[in-house]
Design a protein around this motif. Structure first.
Motif, mmCIF file in Angstrom:
data_model
loop_
_atom_site.group_PDB
_atom_site.id
_atom_site.type_symbol
_atom_site.label_atom_id
_atom_site.label_comp_id
_atom_site.label_asym_id
_atom_site.label_seq_id
_atom_site.Cartn_x
_atom_site.Cartn_y
_atom_site.Cartn_z
ATOM 1 N N ASN A 370 8.358 18.786 -89.765
ATOM 2 C CA ASN A 370 8.386 20.251 -89.809
ATOM 3 C C ASN A 370 7.043 20.816 -89.382
ATOM 4 O O ASN A 370 6.522 21.772 -89.977
ATOM 5 N N LEU A 371 6.456 20.248 -88.323
ATOM 6 C CA LEU A 371 5.088 20.579 -87.934
ATOM 7 C C LEU A 371 4.909 22.061 -87.636
ATOM 8 O O LEU A 371 3.937 22.684 -88.068
ATOM 9 N N LYS A 372 5.823 22.662 -86.872
ATOM 10 C CA LYS A 372 5.641 24.064 -86.515
ATOM 11 C C LYS A 372 5.603 24.961 -87.749
ATOM 12 O O LYS A 372 4.779 25.884 -87.835
ATOM 13 N N GLU A 373 6.483 24.699 -88.719
ATOM 14 C CA GLU A 373 6.473 25.506 -89.936
ATOM 15 C C GLU A 373 5.177 25.322 -90.703
ATOM 16 O O GLU A 373 4.633 26.270 -91.279
ATOM 17 N N PHE A 374 4.671 24.082 -90.691
ATOM 18 C CA PHE A 374 3.403 23.811 -91.368
ATOM 19 C C PHE A 374 2.264 24.555 -90.670
ATOM 20 O O PHE A 374 1.384 25.129 -91.326
ATOM 21 N N VAL A 375 2.283 24.560 -89.326
ATOM 22 C CA VAL A 375 1.279 25.301 -88.557
ATOM 23 C C VAL A 375 1.358 26.789 -88.902
ATOM 24 O O VAL A 375 0.328 27.459 -89.061
ATOM 25 N N LYS A 376 2.558 27.315 -89.024
ATOM 26 C CA LYS A 376 2.726 28.726 -89.391
ATOM 27 C C LYS A 376 2.098 29.016 -90.751
ATOM 28 O O LYS A 376 1.395 30.019 -90.935
ATOM 29 N N GLN A 377 2.368 28.127 -91.718
ATOM 30 C CA GLN A 377 1.846 28.332 -93.074
ATOM 31 C C GLN A 377 0.311 28.344 -93.074
ATOM 32 O O GLN A 377 -0.317 29.203 -93.686
ATOM 33 N N VAL A 378 -0.262 27.362 -92.402
ATOM 34 C CA VAL A 378 -1.726 27.295 -92.344
ATOM 35 C C VAL A 378 -2.268 28.486 -91.562
ATOM 36 O O VAL A 378 -3.300 29.061 -91.908
ATOM 37 N N GLY A 379 -1.542 28.871 -90.497
ATOM 38 C CA GLY A 379 -1.955 30.010 -89.679
ATOM 39 C C GLY A 379 -1.994 31.300 -90.475
ATOM 40 O O GLY A 379 -2.910 32.123 -90.312
ATOM 41 N N LYS A 380 -1.037 31.502 -91.351
ATOM 42 C CA LYS A 380 -1.017 32.712 -92.179
ATOM 43 C C LYS A 380 -2.252 32.795 -93.068
ATOM 44 O O LYS A 380 -2.783 33.878 -93.333
ATOM 45 N N ILE A 381 -2.716 31.646 -93.523
ATOM 46 C CA ILE A 381 -3.872 31.605 -94.414
ATOM 47 C C ILE A 381 -5.171 31.860 -93.656
ATOM 48 O O ILE A 381 -6.054 32.590 -94.118
ATOM 49 N N TYR A 382 -5.295 31.269 -92.449
ATOM 50 C CA TYR A 382 -6.594 31.230 -91.764
ATOM 51 C C TYR A 382 -6.701 32.104 -90.515
ATOM 52 O O TYR A 382 -7.763 32.153 -89.901
ATOM 53 N N GLN A 383 -5.641 32.797 -90.132
ATOM 54 C CA GLN A 383 -5.639 33.521 -88.855
ATOM 55 C C GLN A 383 -6.871 34.413 -88.666
ATOM 56 O O GLN A 383 -7.457 34.467 -87.595
ATOM 57 N N HIS A 384 -7.289 35.092 -89.703
ATOM 58 C CA HIS A 384 -8.387 36.056 -89.565
ATOM 59 C C HIS A 384 -9.772 35.401 -89.660
ATOM 60 O O HIS A 384 -10.788 36.091 -89.580
ATOM 61 N N TYR A 397 -4.532 19.475 -89.665
ATOM 62 C CA TYR A 397 -4.701 18.028 -89.873
ATOM 63 C C TYR A 397 -5.282 17.746 -91.257
ATOM 64 O O TYR A 397 -4.816 16.839 -91.962
ATOM 65 N N PHE A 398 -6.255 18.544 -91.662
ATOM 66 C CA PHE A 398 -6.901 18.318 -92.955
ATOM 67 C C PHE A 398 -5.895 18.424 -94.097
ATOM 68 O O PHE A 398 -5.815 17.534 -94.962
ATOM 69 N N TYR A 399 -5.128 19.501 -94.116
ATOM 70 C CA TYR A 399 -4.221 19.709 -95.231
ATOM 71 C C TYR A 399 -3.015 18.770 -95.182
ATOM 72 O O TYR A 399 -2.512 18.353 -96.231
ATOM 73 N N ALA A 400 -2.566 18.423 -93.989
ATOM 74 C CA ALA A 400 -1.451 17.471 -93.888
ATOM 75 C C ALA A 400 -1.886 16.065 -94.281
ATOM 76 O O ALA A 400 -1.074 15.248 -94.719
ATOM 77 N N ASN A 401 -3.175 15.812 -94.166
ATOM 78 C CA ASN A 401 -3.720 14.474 -94.423
ATOM 79 C C ASN A 401 -4.589 14.457 -95.679
ATOM 80 O O ASN A 401 -5.404 13.554 -95.869
ATOM 81 N N LEU A 487 1.049 24.638 -99.452
ATOM 82 C CA LEU A 487 1.126 23.734 -98.294
ATOM 83 C C LEU A 487 1.517 22.327 -98.701
ATOM 84 O O LEU A 487 2.047 21.553 -97.888
ATOM 85 N N TYR A 488 1.242 21.969 -99.957
ATOM 86 C CA TYR A 488 1.424 20.593 -100.400
ATOM 87 C C TYR A 488 2.790 20.386 -101.047
ATOM 88 O O TYR A 488 3.364 21.299 -101.639
#
Length: 510
Positions: A370-384, A397-401, A487-488
């Motif tokens: 579900n990589l794209k959804e995970f990218v979206k979640q992280v993106g919402k947190i860090y976009q700004h 990568y950090f949060y997935a790992n 995220l986890y």
């Protein structure tokens, strides 16, 4: 401005397929594009590929792909031929050049030169020894037919040189620089327009191409300015009018105060590098436009359409354009902030799938379903907080790992030990309550869970959040910890929580 009505404007960008699209070449392409689009003209893509030894495989494709990525298109070119002007590769136009070479030979404006390389070397060395600027001395100008036959009998093949009249001024009104002039006595003597192998030189072929393709305006880098009087000399020898010329300021390194060089390792040199590092094409387009031009006012963020409308060649700068990395990063961050989460995720996924950076390859290795959804979640947190998309990939990568990351728990020693113990005990207690229930909720509200810890343990603010940041992100400073926890998986959270219980450095904290 030079001769103009700006009707039927035709400009060209003419790269050599000798490598990747350099930021300096992209600057030239971009200003030609803006010029053509602003004046409702035609932009031509022409490939100057006569230097076969320097051409690289797929060099042309690389140029075209990177121009497209940057948002630059054209109306005519190898992929969009106009029968009136095709072909668009110089190697396919050799016969056209020979026609005009013969015309100049017949008129006496050009002549055959049988001087050998050894003779030219001796000439230059002798001139330097006498503090004379190296130049061709015209030794084959007006030589007899018998001399030519004698040279050919020795197996010598001639180059063709254009004769420059003495003390003649070549001048033009430059779109950028204003009035410019060169005296023929200071141009290195009669110059070669066709090499001994029958291939025309740049300064000849470009004139014939621009003439036959009805190019009205030539915008190019300031490093071409010494070529312009030679090209005007060819125009005059052929009895045809030359186009307008404009010489764009070069890009300079602000530290060395010198022209940006491939030796400047701190600055990315090629457009593909900016793409692979996660810079947005719109940001690069906007940024490069300001390297040699500026609009009226203080605004700095413009869409391509706005820049086309606002572009005014009279506002082209004569001064060096200094590359400001901080400004580029700021500008890219502004464009990232303006993206929708869907667009942010799609662009990040493209970087990952292309795998052209180390971090993209690392994210590929995760093989998350579900990589794209995970990218979206992280993106919402860090976009700004992002300056480029590779920063987002690093967070992904950090949060997935996270279970394999090395967390420095000694950071907890910076806080009151009793309060840290209360927070961690309280958090563990709330987790245990969830697992002890008969039906665990499908989605846990970690914001509510942390509120319970605050109320139960009587710890709030920095004392509450900093220990949780360290345990679940490895850093004291982090965005909203409840969003990070989302995220986890629950098992990952239990694993991280267990790690702190088992950590020997803080074994006194259970």
């Amino acid at each position: 401005m030079p001769k103009e009505t700006h009707r039927n404007v035709r400009v060209r960008y003419a790269p050599s397929p000798t490598g990747f699209l350099h930021i300096g070449n992209a600057q030239s392409a971009l200003f030609n594009f803006l010029y053509a689009r602003h004046f409702n003209g035609t932009m031509v893509l022409r490939i100057e590929d006569t230097d076969v030894k320097r051409n690289v495989p797929h060099g042309e494709d690389s140029q075209i792909d990177n121009l497209h990525w940057l948002g630059i298109d054209w109306d005519e070119g190898p992929d969009k031929p106009n029968p009136k002007y095709a072909p668009y590769h110089q190697t396919e136009r050799i016969d056209l050049y020979h026609k005009y070479i013969e015309q100049l030979l017949k008129s006496g404006a050009a002549y055959k030169d049988y001087t050998t390389e050894e003779e030219l070397t001796t000439l230059r060395d002798d001139q330097r020894a006498h503090n004379i600027a190296p130049h061709y001395d015209g030794r084959w100008y007006n030589r007899s037919v018998e001399d030519q036959k004698e040279a050919e009998a020795k197996g010598l093949k001639p180059a063709i040189r254009l004769h420059l009249p003495a003390n003649h001024v070549y001048e033009w009104e430059d779109i950028v620089k204003g009035h410019v002039e060169f005296n023929s006595d200071n141009m290195g003597g009669d110059f070669i327009i066709e090499k001994s192998n029958g291939i025309p030189t740049y300064n000849f072929a470009v004139v014939i191409d621009d003439y036959l393709m009805d190019i009205t305006d030539v915008l190019r880098g300031d490093d071409h300015i010494a070529n312009t009087p030679k090209q005007i000399a060819v125009y005059e020898a052929l009895g045809i009018e030359h186009p307008n010329f404009g010489h764009i300021t070069l890009i300079y390194n602000p530290k060395t105060r010198k022209k940006l060089s491939k030796r400047d390792k701190e600055t990315l040199q090629f457009i593909s590098q900016y793409k692979n590092e996660g810079y947005l094409s719109e940001a690069i387009f906007n940024f490069i436009t300001f390297l040699g031009w500026s609009p009226v006012g203080e605004k700095e963020i413009f869409s391509k359409e706005e820049l086309i409308k606002l572009y005014d060649p009279t506002r082209m700068s004569k001064s060096p354009a200094y590359f400001d990395q901080q400004k580029l990063d700021w500008m890219n961050a502004e464009y990232i902030k303006a993206l929708s989460i869907e667009d942010l995720a799609n662009r990040s996924m493209s970087l990952i799938s292309e795998g052209q950076s180390e971090i993209a390859k690392k994210v590929q290795s995760l093989a998350l379903p579900n990589l794209k959804e995970f990218v979206k979640q992280v993106g919402k947190i860090y976009q700004h907080d992002l300056h480029k998309l590779t920063e987002l990939l690093s967070k992904v990568y950090f949060y997935a790992n996270i279970q394999n990351e090395s967390i420095d728990y000694t950071q907890l020693n910076a806080f009151d030990k009793e309060e840290v113990e209360k927070v961690l005990k309280g958090f563990s207690f709330e987790l245990d309550k969830l697992t002890s229930t008969s039906s665990m909720p499908a989605e846990i509200d970690y914001n509510e869970l942390i509120k319970k810890v605050r109320l139960t343990m009587g710890v709030s603010g920095r004392a509450l959040y900093m220990p949780l940041n360290v345990v679940f992100t490895g850093f004291q400073s982090a965005p909203q910890i409840d969003e990070i926890l989302q995220l986890y998986s629950f098992n990952t959270i239990k694993h991280l929580n267990c790690q702190i219980k088992c950590n020997t450095t803080l074994k006194n904290i259970s």
